[in-house]
Design a protein around this motif. Sequence first.
Motif, mmCIF file in Angstrom:
data_model
loop_
_atom_site.group_PDB
_atom_site.id
_atom_site.type_symbol
_atom_site.label_atom_id
_atom_site.label_comp_id
_atom_site.label_asym_id
_atom_site.label_seq_id
_atom_site.Cartn_x
_atom_site.Cartn_y
_atom_site.Cartn_z
ATOM 1 N N UNK A 167 43.231 39.273 37.643
ATOM 2 C CA UNK A 167 43.478 40.638 38.082
ATOM 3 C C UNK A 167 42.412 41.596 37.556
ATOM 4 N N UNK A 168 41.868 41.297 36.381
ATOM 5 C CA UNK A 168 40.791 42.138 35.857
ATOM 6 C C UNK A 168 39.573 42.060 36.770
ATOM 7 N N UNK A 169 39.140 40.840 37.108
ATOM 8 C CA UNK A 169 37.917 40.706 37.903
ATOM 9 C C UNK A 169 38.119 41.216 39.321
ATOM 10 N N UNK A 170 39.319 41.140 39.823
ATOM 11 C CA UNK A 170 39.591 41.652 41.173
ATOM 12 C C UNK A 170 39.197 43.113 41.290
ATOM 13 N N UNK B 182 38.743 36.330 46.342
ATOM 14 C CA UNK B 182 39.642 35.357 46.959
ATOM 15 C C UNK B 182 40.025 34.261 45.956
ATOM 16 N N UNK B 183 39.020 33.772 45.212
ATOM 17 C CA UNK B 183 39.297 32.759 44.197
ATOM 18 C C UNK B 183 40.241 33.313 43.140
ATOM 19 N N UNK B 184 39.973 34.531 42.689
ATOM 20 C CA UNK B 184 40.818 35.141 41.657
ATOM 21 C C UNK B 184 42.262 35.281 42.144
ATOM 22 N N UNK B 185 42.434 35.683 43.398
ATOM 23 C CA UNK B 185 43.790 35.814 43.930
ATOM 24 C C UNK B 185 44.473 34.443 44.000
ATOM 25 N N UNK C 127 48.639 30.859 42.185
ATOM 26 C CA UNK C 127 49.037 29.498 41.806
ATOM 27 C C UNK C 127 49.598 29.458 40.391
ATOM 28 N N UNK C 128 48.879 30.079 39.456
ATOM 29 C CA UNK C 128 49.292 29.958 38.061
ATOM 30 C C UNK C 128 50.508 30.827 37.738
ATOM 31 N N UNK C 129 50.695 31.911 38.463
ATOM 32 C CA UNK C 129 51.932 32.685 38.289
ATOM 33 C C UNK C 129 53.132 31.870 38.773
ATOM 34 N N UNK C 130 52.966 31.167 39.889
ATOM 35 C CA UNK C 130 54.051 30.320 40.396
ATOM 36 C C UNK C 130 54.388 29.209 39.406
ATOM 37 N N UNK D 95 31.418 39.020 37.691
ATOM 38 C CA UNK D 95 31.638 37.753 38.395
ATOM 39 C C UNK D 95 31.220 36.574 37.531
ATOM 40 N N UNK D 96 30.024 36.655 36.953
ATOM 41 C CA UNK D 96 29.518 35.546 36.134
ATOM 42 C C UNK D 96 30.401 35.320 34.913
#
Length: 243
Positions: A71-74, A84-87, A92-95, A182-183
């Motif tokens: 959420x920070x990088x978003x 998209x990767x961050x979301x 996935x990990x919240x689930x 991003x990096x």
Amino acid sequence: MTRALTRTHWAAITAVVLALLVAAAATVATARGGASSEQAGAAAAPAEDSADAGFARDMAVHHQQAVEMSFIVRDRTKDEDVRRLAYDIANTQANQRGMLLGWLDLWELPKISMGEPMAWMASEQAQHGGHSGGHSGGHAGASGGDGGASGGHEVRDGSLMPGMATKTELAALARAEGKQAEILYLQLMTDHHKGGVTMARGCADLCEVGTERKLAQGMADAQESELALLADLLKQRGAKPRA
């Protein structure tokens, strides 16, 4: 991302988590069979110091940080691939975190351990004679990787388990913008996934609850696959994973 979309995403996450918890409850109910709830619950629930309980607690904490970093990088980049990767990682990990905490509730076990993080890996390996129980069908024990088996990780600056970012690193991510953000996110998430794979393999080898072993193996497989994507995204930005 608009506020409306954010509410929609969290509603979707909540719905999936609830569905997973219902499925987990059904699994426990089936295992109890014809015995009384109290008797069967005591027989089916793993012990408080078991690998099953330890993994559920520790991986829930590990996953929570991945969600936080995502959420920070978003909010620190406009790059659609990274967003998209961050979301995907946050979703996935919240689930999965909801599932792990749900199992602890069903087992009537505390969600927070007063002991050392990842102690379950060392204690369970000792009880199994220093090798895996063979559940995962191919991993030679839970040690190795980032931090090795439990207890070998140095808890420092908020980094409780292998792969977890420190408070200083999280603050740096929150300050970074654009390509720099991003990096750093991709590097931190690479470390995070490597630590997560070590933990998940440990549960796949040592946990006794079949459903949890399958989830752990699925985590390890998915995160190992995602490590290749993280490396590709870093390469595209002229960077590479940290040593």
